[in-house]
Scaffold this motif. Sequence first.
Motif, PDB file in Angstrom:
ATOM      1  N   LEU A  79       2.716  12.195   3.929  1.00 39.64           N
ATOM      2  CA  LEU A  79       1.913  10.437   3.854  1.00 39.64           C
ATOM      3  C   LEU A  79       1.956   9.493   3.203  1.00 39.64           C
ATOM      4  N   TRP A  80       1.909   8.529   4.469  1.00 40.52           N
ATOM      5  CA  TRP A  80       2.829   7.076   3.380  1.00 40.52           C
ATOM      6  C   TRP A  80       0.577   6.023   3.267  1.00 40.52           C
ATOM      7  N   PHE A  81       0.980   5.294   2.573  1.00 43.64           N
ATOM      8  CA  PHE A  81       0.390   4.429   1.474  1.00 43.64           C
ATOM      9  C   PHE A  81       0.274   2.892   1.814  1.00 43.64           C
ATOM     10  N   ARG A  82      -0.198   2.080   1.429  1.00 44.12           N
ATOM     11  CA  ARG A  82       0.781   0.902   1.379  1.00 44.12           C
ATOM     12  C   ARG A  82      -0.887   0.062   0.233  1.00 44.12           C
ATOM     13  N   HIS A  83      -1.026   0.101  -0.942  1.00 43.34           N
ATOM     14  CA  HIS A  83      -1.902   0.115  -2.034  1.00 43.34           C
ATOM     15  C   HIS A  83      -1.978  -1.917  -2.379  1.00 43.34           C
ATOM     16  N   ASP A  84      -1.893  -2.468  -1.203  1.00 42.30           N
ATOM     17  CA  ASP A  84      -2.209  -4.262  -1.142  1.00 42.30           C
ATOM     18  C   ASP A  84      -3.069  -5.071  -2.453  1.00 42.30           C
ATOM     19  N   GLY A  85      -3.815  -4.027  -2.976  1.00 39.33           N
ATOM     20  CA  GLY A  85      -4.316  -4.680  -4.170  1.00 39.33           C
ATOM     21  C   GLY A  85      -2.763  -4.216  -5.183  1.00 39.33           C
ATOM     22  N   ARG A  86      -2.248  -3.179  -5.480  1.00 35.92           N
ATOM     23  CA  ARG A  86      -1.286  -3.606  -6.575  1.00 35.92           C
ATOM     24  C   ARG A  86      -1.249  -4.250  -7.588  1.00 35.92           C
ATOM     25  N   ASN A  87      -1.135  -5.935  -7.819  1.00 34.33           N
ATOM     26  CA  ASN A  87      -0.992  -6.784  -8.380  1.00 34.33           C
ATOM     27  C   ASN A  87      -2.309  -6.348  -9.574  1.00 34.33           C
ATOM     28  N   ASN A  88      -3.446  -6.446  -8.855  1.00 35.18           N
ATOM     29  CA  ASN A  88      -4.743  -6.736  -9.570  1.00 35.18           C
ATOM     30  C   ASN A  88      -5.945  -5.438  -9.742  1.00 35.18           C
ATOM     31  N   GLY A  89      -5.684  -4.364  -9.150  1.00 31.91           N
ATOM     32  CA  GLY A  89      -6.405  -3.089  -9.289  1.00 31.91           C
ATOM     33  C   GLY A  89      -7.482  -3.181  -8.637  1.00 31.91           C
ATOM     34  N   SER A  90      -7.356  -3.776  -7.115  1.00 30.11           N
ATOM     35  CA  SER A  90      -8.282  -3.793  -6.134  1.00 30.11           C
ATOM     36  C   SER A  90      -8.427  -2.874  -5.568  1.00 30.11           C
ATOM     37  N   PHE A  91      -9.376  -2.655  -4.738  1.00 32.98           N
ATOM     38  CA  PHE A  91      -9.777  -1.428  -3.447  1.00 32.98           C
ATOM     39  C   PHE A  91      -8.826  -2.843  -1.966  1.00 32.98           C
ATOM     40  N   LEU A  92      -8.133  -2.326  -1.855  1.00 30.59           N
ATOM     41  CA  LEU A  92      -7.336  -2.949  -1.031  1.00 30.59           C
ATOM     42  C   LEU A  92      -6.105  -2.343  -0.054  1.00 30.59           C
ATOM     43  N   TRP A  93      -6.006  -2.049   0.797  1.00 31.91           N
ATOM     44  CA  TRP A  93      -5.429  -1.002   1.755  1.00 31.91           C
ATOM     45  C   TRP A  93      -4.643  -1.573   2.784  1.00 31.91           C
TER      46      TRP A  93
END
Length: 851
Positions: free
Chosen positions: A579-593
């Motif tokens: 499975l593939w995921f992309r965590h768009d909140g990677r830089n600040n630890g936000s719950f954004l995918w």
Amino acid sequence: MIAIFRIRFDTNSDSTTVWSDDKFNNYMTVGIPYSLANFWWESGWGNFDLGYNLFPAIVVPDPDPNSALPVDRGVLVDGTVAEIIKQLKPKWEDFDIIFLWFAQRTDLFGGGTKMVTLQDGSTKTLNVTVADSDSRFDGVCQELGHSFGLQHEITVAGGEYASPYSVMSAMDERVEFERAADSRLPDGIQMPATDVQRFIGKFSQRIIGPSLPTVQLYRFPWFTNSPFVLELPDCLVSRTAAKIFALDYSRQRSQTTPLTALVIIPSDKPGFPYFSIELRRGGGIYDKGIGTASGPKAGLTIYSFRGTDRPVYLDVLPVSSKANAAKYHCAEGDFTLKVSAVDPNLDFVEFVAYRTWLQPMLIKMFPGDNGVMYALMDNGDLMWYRHDGRNDGSFRWANNHGKKVGVGWNVKHIFYGGDGIIYAINNNNDLLWFHHDGENDGSFRWTDSNPRKVGTGWNMKRVFSGDNGVIYAINFNDELLWFRHDGRADGSFRWADNKARKVGNGWGMKQVFSGHDGVIYAINDNDDLLWFRHDGRNDGSFKWADNNARKVGTGWNMKNVFSGSDGVIYGISENSELLWFRHDGRNNGSFLWADNKARKVGIGWHISHVIYAVTAAGDLMWFRHDGRSNGSFSWGFDEGMKIGVGWKMKHVFSGGNGVIYAINANDDLLWFRHDGRWDGSFRWTDNNARKVGAGWNMKHVFSGGDGVIYAINNQGDLLWFRHDGRDDGSFRWTDNNARKVGAGWNMKHVFSDGDGVIYAINEQGDLLWFRHDGRDDGSFRWTDNNARKVGAGWNMKHVFSGGDGVIYAINGNNDLLWFRHEGRSNGSFNWADNNARKVGAGWNFEQVLGD
């Protein structure tokens, strides 16, 4: 032709020690049983040149009078041949072999050569065999065999004298026997008290060894192309029947009725050009020691070749006239033999041969750069993949199949260090450095063919890389440690600090991996995905973006999770989907995918799982359930593989990664490691158990993973131990005493699923869930003070874990049942199926355990 010389040293005044002309001529007469010539006429099927010239006996000075035994072999041969030339002037043009026989104890060897000068002044190299008056008959046969160009059989690992069925390896005292006296032949000396017990007082020239196996003859065209050899088809996709006759039976009839004595199975395995099968029994005049109480078993012997002249003895499939269903899997050749008929006298055996290739199963995946992924397989192969759909989560790959870029990667931990660098930790806890020069295209190219050792003492629970040489490790106290490998670029042993720097506590997580630029992801026992950022990553200081983890995901119940780049995360689900995921909140630890749901980019990423079972006879059996992920009736082989004997123990349980513990009748805790774990071969780290504990008189014993062992004593106390010597079988423990972590554990069955989860079945047949939060340090801490009931009606003979929530059970009908507890992380009453899935039948075993 053989030039035979009898030599008596001038220090030996007893002329009767020299064998007479009559004795030696009889010794070289083909028609006299148990003569040297008869042995090689029979073993060579009449094709070795046994013509000879027996020269007059001579007396010579000792060429090396000041040397104690053993002599300098070069000095012995050179000095003796010089005297032979002086006294006898042999015409070397007529000979191929020099046979030096000494009338006093001197030496016994073969395989050497001697350059001699011919009458025209040119030179010729002759093979040399040396024996003496004390030599045993089987030994003389072996050394003359070397002069015929034959070598000792070896093991797969290269060990010499491997086959108990061959004159070229024998003298191991198991297969030899004593012939009757024959006045025509020499007796030799009576064996001294320093010899093997059963041969003391026996005459050396009456001690007879086994025949030469025909695999040794297969490289000679006169045998390879003979009707005595049956070559099976190149591809054994379908079952191929064969009938083979006992070696002695075929040889006796070879002049009138050609019968198959050797079956050849073609090979597609590197390093093994072919495999061979031969039937050996206690027959003929030279194989009488086979099938006896002290000798090797009668049966189908299996060989291969290493290079062009080194036969490799692999194993024997024992057969008898009382049974005709014997079966053998050759792991080295990926084929199986199954006996279909046996002659009552073992004159012949009929069998079928077929390919049984084990699909390698995944142990762990880890990322490279630019979409590259590496997969460590259970057979030690390192595979390369590149996900071209990494940026958008599309199902696009550089290649439909992985590329093999490494072999022999039998390691505890493996992780990527950036720029083609791969680190691994072996079973000795050494940190090894590799650089994959073929990372971009998946080619089999490495900076160095051998790893470079860059660290020692890396006994850790988890290890992963940061960036720019930073390595993080979690020890068994759940401390997060920081290292920086300054020798990262060239694999040198250089570090920023000789000691680890502690940068965190309480890292008792199920999975931990780097997200780059100081970001670290972790999955806790509740399957929450947590985000951290280590701002002290460059210098190893205890600085973090937040004192607490930031929760960025839930429901991360995965078998394997790892990071790509730029926020991409891959996970392998319980259904073996990638499975593939992309965590768009990677830089600040936000719950954004990028997407609320995972994108499926791969299927069939199966994790290896092995089951061991102990029979009533004490045999240890191996199985691989390829349907572990979904509960399907899919197995590596249709039957178990026998990998051990004598396993009648009070308790047997797995320690993971091939480690098996057993408690014997003396309450000793024993350690074993099965090196044939991936293919079911009969290979172990040590032929003997290693004792790692005493006084283990317990009701139940089971592993908790990572060296943790739980035991329930007769008072119902649950005890915690951690075996720090689990990797090498050493007697090292975290604590000399058990740590009590529970009371009232009066259960029918108890087993662990890892990560602190423990299941128990009580007397009412209820399945209970517990999670030991103090699993890493043996403290008395639990997720819940009470058990959580997750099942009922668990009235089973055996129950054990398959890992990741999979539970196997054997019912009263000996059916093997599969369950998957989806509520494994929190103890909820949630299952993949309301009913068990039957994945096996006939599971009537004394003990069963999953690895």
